[in-house]
Design an enzyme around this catalytic site. Structure first.
Site, PDB file in Angstrom:
ATOM      1  N   TYR A 100      84.334  44.015 -20.251  1.00 40.58           N
ATOM      2  CA  TYR A 100      84.675  43.540 -18.902  1.00 40.58           C
ATOM      3  C   TYR A 100      84.721  42.005 -18.885  1.00 40.58           C
ATOM      4  O   TYR A 100      85.670  41.405 -18.394  1.00 40.58           O
ATOM      5  CB  TYR A 100      83.633  44.067 -17.909  1.00 40.58           C
ATOM      6  CG  TYR A 100      83.891  43.611 -16.497  1.00 40.58           C
ATOM      7  CD1 TYR A 100      84.835  44.253 -15.703  1.00 40.58           C
ATOM      8  CD2 TYR A 100      83.218  42.517 -15.958  1.00 40.58           C
ATOM      9  CE1 TYR A 100      85.089  43.833 -14.413  1.00 40.58           C
ATOM     10  CE2 TYR A 100      83.469  42.084 -14.666  1.00 40.58           C
ATOM     11  CZ  TYR A 100      84.396  42.751 -13.894  1.00 40.58           C
ATOM     12  OH  TYR A 100      84.659  42.314 -12.619  1.00 40.58           O
ATOM     13  N   LEU A 154      68.041  33.798 -14.857  1.00 39.06           N
ATOM     14  CA  LEU A 154      67.257  33.157 -15.919  1.00 39.06           C
ATOM     15  C   LEU A 154      68.160  32.738 -17.066  1.00 39.06           C
ATOM     16  O   LEU A 154      69.171  33.391 -17.339  1.00 39.06           O
ATOM     17  CB  LEU A 154      66.220  34.135 -16.470  1.00 39.06           C
ATOM     18  CG  LEU A 154      65.025  34.471 -15.589  1.00 39.06           C
ATOM     19  CD1 LEU A 154      64.261  35.653 -16.160  1.00 39.06           C
ATOM     20  CD2 LEU A 154      64.098  33.265 -15.456  1.00 39.06           C
ATOM     21  N   ARG A 158      69.789  41.068  -4.500  1.00 45.57           N
ATOM     22  CA  ARG A 158      70.014  39.677  -4.859  1.00 45.57           C
ATOM     23  C   ARG A 158      71.429  39.225  -4.488  1.00 45.57           C
ATOM     24  O   ARG A 158      71.641  38.092  -4.088  1.00 45.57           O
ATOM     25  CB  ARG A 158      69.797  39.522  -6.364  1.00 45.57           C
ATOM     26  CG  ARG A 158      70.140  38.169  -6.881  1.00 45.57           C
ATOM     27  CD  ARG A 158      69.702  38.012  -8.316  1.00 45.57           C
ATOM     28  NE  ARG A 158      70.109  36.727  -8.815  1.00 45.57           N
ATOM     29  CZ  ARG A 158      71.231  36.502  -9.466  1.00 45.57           C
ATOM     30  NH1 ARG A 158      72.067  37.487  -9.702  1.00 45.57           N
ATOM     31  NH2 ARG A 158      71.544  35.295  -9.883  1.00 45.57           N
ATOM     32  N   CYS A 192      82.471  78.251 -30.869  1.00 45.72           N
ATOM     33  CA  CYS A 192      81.166  77.792 -30.377  1.00 45.72           C
ATOM     34  C   CYS A 192      80.070  78.394 -31.260  1.00 45.72           C
ATOM     35  O   CYS A 192      80.021  79.614 -31.441  1.00 45.72           O
ATOM     36  CB  CYS A 192      80.982  78.224 -28.934  1.00 45.72           C
ATOM     37  SG  CYS A 192      79.292  78.032 -28.351  1.00 45.72           S
ATOM     38  N   CYS A 246      77.992  81.110 -28.954  1.00 46.12           N
ATOM     39  CA  CYS A 246      78.507  82.392 -28.458  1.00 46.12           C
ATOM     40  C   CYS A 246      79.775  82.856 -29.175  1.00 46.12           C
ATOM     41  O   CYS A 246      80.263  83.952 -28.914  1.00 46.12           O
ATOM     42  CB  CYS A 246      78.771  82.320 -26.961  1.00 46.12           C
ATOM     43  SG  CYS A 246      80.232  81.368 -26.521  1.00 46.12           S
ATOM     44  N   CYS A 288      78.494  81.744 -22.043  1.00 47.41           N
ATOM     45  CA  CYS A 288      77.843  81.291 -23.277  1.00 47.41           C
ATOM     46  C   CYS A 288      76.360  81.058 -23.002  1.00 47.41           C
ATOM     47  O   CYS A 288      76.020  80.334 -22.064  1.00 47.41           O
ATOM     48  CB  CYS A 288      78.503  79.996 -23.745  1.00 47.41           C
ATOM     49  SG  CYS A 288      77.648  79.229 -25.120  1.00 47.41           S
TER      50      CYS A 288
HETATM   51  S1  IVH Z   1      61.700  35.696 -13.064  1.00 43.32           S
HETATM   52  C1  IVH Z   1      62.631  32.779  -9.895  1.00 43.32           C
HETATM   53  N1  IVH Z   1      60.440  37.755 -14.143  1.00 43.32           N
HETATM   54  O1  IVH Z   1      65.791  39.326 -14.764  1.00 43.32           O
HETATM   55  C2  IVH Z   1      62.377  34.019 -10.629  1.00 43.32           C
HETATM   56  N2  IVH Z   1      62.753  37.991 -13.649  1.00 43.32           N
HETATM   57  O2  IVH Z   1      68.053  37.944 -16.053  1.00 43.32           O
HETATM   58  C3  IVH Z   1      63.394  34.263 -11.648  1.00 43.32           C
HETATM   59  N3  IVH Z   1      63.661  40.210 -14.158  1.00 43.32           N
HETATM   60  O3  IVH Z   1      67.387  38.260 -11.842  1.00 43.32           O
HETATM   61  C4  IVH Z   1      63.265  35.543 -12.321  1.00 43.32           C
HETATM   62  N4  IVH Z   1      61.796  41.109 -14.913  1.00 43.32           N
HETATM   63  O4  IVH Z   1      65.973  40.326 -11.673  1.00 43.32           O
HETATM   64  C5  IVH Z   1      61.613  37.278 -13.670  1.00 43.32           C
HETATM   65  N5  IVH Z   1      59.193  39.491 -15.060  1.00 43.32           N
HETATM   66  C6  IVH Z   1      60.359  39.025 -14.598  1.00 43.32           C
HETATM   67  C7  IVH Z   1      61.527  39.818 -14.561  1.00 43.32           C
HETATM   68  C8  IVH Z   1      62.708  39.252 -14.087  1.00 43.32           C
HETATM   69  C9  IVH Z   1      63.087  41.311 -14.658  1.00 43.32           C
HETATM   70  C10 IVH Z   1      65.095  40.089 -13.800  1.00 43.32           C
HETATM   71  C11 IVH Z   1      65.352  39.409 -12.490  1.00 43.32           C
HETATM   72  C12 IVH Z   1      66.360  38.308 -12.799  1.00 43.32           C
HETATM   73  C13 IVH Z   1      66.898  38.731 -14.121  1.00 43.32           C
HETATM   74  C14 IVH Z   1      67.446  37.533 -14.886  1.00 43.32           C
END
Ligand code: IVH
Length: 658
Positions: free
Chosen positions: A34, A81, A133, A400, A403, A423
């Site tokens: 994608y 992140l 989000r 199959c 069966c 089956c």
């Molecule tokens: S911290 C400001 N901690 O990963 C806080 N994110 O790839 C920023 N996620 O959108 C995120 N486990 O939905 C944080 N222990 C964790 C997490 C986590 C899953 C998700 C979260 C974020 C995504 C980023």
């Protein structure tokens, strides 16, 4: 083809795949493929700036706020992140943090749950709103769906104002269960747990979300009127307040300690009941976080480490066929046992005939295996250098193995299926499905009892259920007279179910619960359904040609004809709920309903339209005659305006029918 045409087609393709991903929870291509399509479009638009339009998928974030949900603006943006893929990057991160914050900096290392990010807002300790989000700034209000998640407290111990962020997810076991159910009703599998969680939370029908067994782990305080010094302290507080918090949140003080924590999470990976897609490293001190701030997309105080998929070599001892409950023959490799991501692996799926051919997988080959999405082990690659000539080419069977019926492979499908509806490999599952809640809802006829009845030869197809006698049942293990009577009563009661439950229960490929309802509403009885053409079905809105063909094929099968006849003789309701036509004033007209109408429910309005010979459709196109719009009408209204389709309100609609 000229560039204009090509770009147009590419955009349509992208919108199609995005719709499958965001709205149907059923992606047809991988995220990578994608991304490549979007990248191609971006490049083309860069070279042809005059062809860029505002509604291009490169400009507009697709799937942000689904129609029917209201928008929520996040006061504190829900950031993403920055990902890193190697261990050196962990040490670089530590160095950078120490440069900015001094030597005493401390981190938390946490599991990164693979699900869907949500925000939960509490005022005075009461849950007031929950949202997705979305694009980070604007998300969807999914409060009612989130209230079905058992681990989300509706009331906190302390009456504070607080917004917390967490990840909604689905356990691996639940994913397997959901995919079994989807397979039974002919819907495509959820590609992974994340997709299943996202699709389940973004459902307008709260009952769907409830049935999906969603769960949550919270991992951040977004804002609060209570002050915290460290992140760890805030997580401990959340735990005390009744939240289910990230299962691992350990302290580390330098690169080596971060690496150790990450390795430990990596070791546990396969043992968790849920999927993780990495580990998150965060600066622990909250004032330090303030100092560093954020970029427009990500905080500077955190990174996400992504584990490489673990792959190991082993040898294929044999290739065997497993017949699934929908009759699909899946070739499976029997392996020399190998330890992989926390568990012993001795079998791996080979998916289908094409997969084996494409990778030229042979019995006796040394292969690399990995866990896809950490659940099902798969063979990824043959180590061809290890061949000694003794390897045997595999051939799919023509009958199959369970069966003996012929197998078939339909055009454009990779799966090979058994054609026998009785089956044994399919029968158990078919009967369990037939008796399940959304189908004929026969209480007491769960997997254990179905197995007993099959074992004793008391039933050989679904219709036999209706010929069971109390005396037969009470002889079975664990069954007394009372439970036998209860079961007979439940079977009796199911005879008067509405036809949609029977249609769904029959387990016709591609026909799920919703399609069952749509079909039952349009026909007077099962005979009319059994003798209609594929086009008659695909004329129904939301029923596609594939579904139409599948129904025709199903009712043409001799075993099916027999079963239906036996069900009929037993007195099972076969009457549909086709509406009587009042007159034909809406003949040839298509209506699209959007928003909330002042007095009619959607169903009522749809029934009226149909009783006057009109059609109700779910999407606006040039062919739409009227858009009947109520309050909070969303994108369908915008689309109607842009296409010049006439928009009417409920009063105008009432004038048309009076
Ligand atoms: S911290 C400001 N901690 O990963 C806080 N994110 O790839 C920023 N996620 O959108 C995120 N486990 O939905 C944080 N222990 C964790 C997490 C986590 C899953 C998700 C979260 C974020 C995504 C980023």
């Amino acid at each position: 083809m000229n560039a204009r045409q090509y770009i147009k087609e590419l955009r349509e393709k992208i919108r199609y795949y995005a719709d499958k991903y965001y709205n149907e929870d059923a992606p047809e291509i991988s995220d990578y493929e994608y991304d490549m399509l979007v990248q191609e479009l971006k490049n083309l638009e860069m070279m042809n700036p005059d062809l860029v339009t505002d509604d291009s998928p490169t400009r507009k974030v697709i799937g942000d706020v689904k129609e029917g949900f209201s928008e929520v603006r996040h006061d504190v943006p829900m950031l993403s992140l920055q990902d890193v893929f190697n261990k050196e990057a962990l040490y670089d991160f530590d160095n950078k943090m120490k440069e900015a914050l001094g030597e005493n900096v401390e981190y938390t290392v946490e599991t990164k749950i693979d699900g869907l990010s949500v925000s939960l807002e509490y005022i005075n300790g009461e849950l007031v709103r929950g949202s997705t989000r979305g694009n980070g700034v604007i998300g969807e209000d999914v409060t009612e769906n989130l209230k079905t998640v058992k681990s989300i407290p509706h009331k906190l111990k302390t009456p504070i104002d607080i917004e917390v962020r967490g990840e909604v997810f689905i356990s691996r076991d639940t994913l397997l269960r959901l995919n079994e159910e989807r397979e039974m009703s002919g819907q495509p599998h959820f590609a992974n747990a994340r997709n299943a969680a996202a699709g389940s939370l973004r459902q307008l029908d709260v009952n769907v979300a409830r049935e999906r067994d969603l769960d949550i782990y919270v991992f951040n305080v977004q804002k609060s009127n209570k002050k915290f010094l460290t992140h760890k302290e805030s997580i401990d507080f959340l735990k005390d307040e009744g939240f289910s918090v990230v299962p691992v949140c350990n302290i580390a003080k330098n690169g080596a300690e971060i690496e150790k924590e990450i390795d430990e999470i990596g070791e546990m990976r396969g043992k968790f009941s849920f999927d993780i897609d990495g580990a998150v490293v965060k600066v622990n001190n909250l004032e330090d976080r303030e100092k560093l701030g954020n970029t427009s997309k990500t905080p500077r105080w955190a990174i996400a480490y992504k584990y490489p998929p673990e792959k190991k070599p082993t040898k294929i001892k044999d290739i065997v066929i497993q017949v699934g409950r929908t009759g699909v023959l899946t070739p499976t490799a029997e392996l020399e046992t190998v330890h992989l991501a926390g568990t012993n692996v001795s079998r791996a799926t080979l998916h289908n005939e094409d997969y084996i051919k494409d990778k030229d997988i042979r019995i006796g080959d040394t292969v690399l295996v990995q866990k896809a999405g950490d659940i099902i082990p798969e063979v990824v690659e043959v180590v061809k250098e290890k061949r000694d000539g003794s390897e045997v080419v595999f051939k799919m069977p023509e009958k199959c193995p369970v069966c003996g019926s012929d197998v078939e492979r339909l055009e454009n499908e990779a799966a090979v299926r058994c054609t026998g509806i009785e089956c044994p490999a399919r029968l158990f599952r078919s009967i369990v499905h037939f008796a399940s809640r959304d189908a004929m809802d026969i209480e007491g006829l769960g997997p254990a009892n179905v197995e007993l009845l099959l074992d004793k030869g008391l039933i050989n197809n679904i219709a036999d259920i209706y010929y069971l006698k109390t005396e037969d049942i009470e002889k079975l293990d664990r069954m007394g007279k009372k439970s036998a009577e209860n079961l007979i009563n439940a079977i009796e009661k199911s005879k008067s179910n509405s036809l949609d439950k029977l249609i769904f229960g029959l387990g016709i490929r591609h026909i799920g619960k919703k399609a069952g309802k749509l079909i039952a509403a349009k026909f007077s009885d099962i005979d009319e359904i059994a003798t209609s053409s594929a086009e008659t079905f695909s004329d129904i809105d939301e029923i596609g040609p594939k579904m139409g063909e599948s129904i025709v094929k199903y009712f043409n099968n001799e075993q099916v004809k027999d079963t239906i006849e036996k069900l009929k003789v037993a007195g099972v309701n076969m009457k549909g709920s086709k509406k009587e036509l009042i007159d034909n004033r809406f003949n040839g007209m298509t209506f699209v309903l959007t928003g909330t109408l002042p007095t009619y429910t959607r169903q009522e309005a749809q029934d009226i339209i149909e009783s006057f010979g009109g059609k109700a459709s779910s999407s606006v196109s040039k062919k739409t005659t009227y858009v009947l719009a109520g309050e909070d009408a969303g994108s369908k209204l915008d689309k109607a305006m842009s296409l010049g389709v006439q928009v009417i309100n409920e009063d105008e609609f009432k004038n048309m029918i009076n």
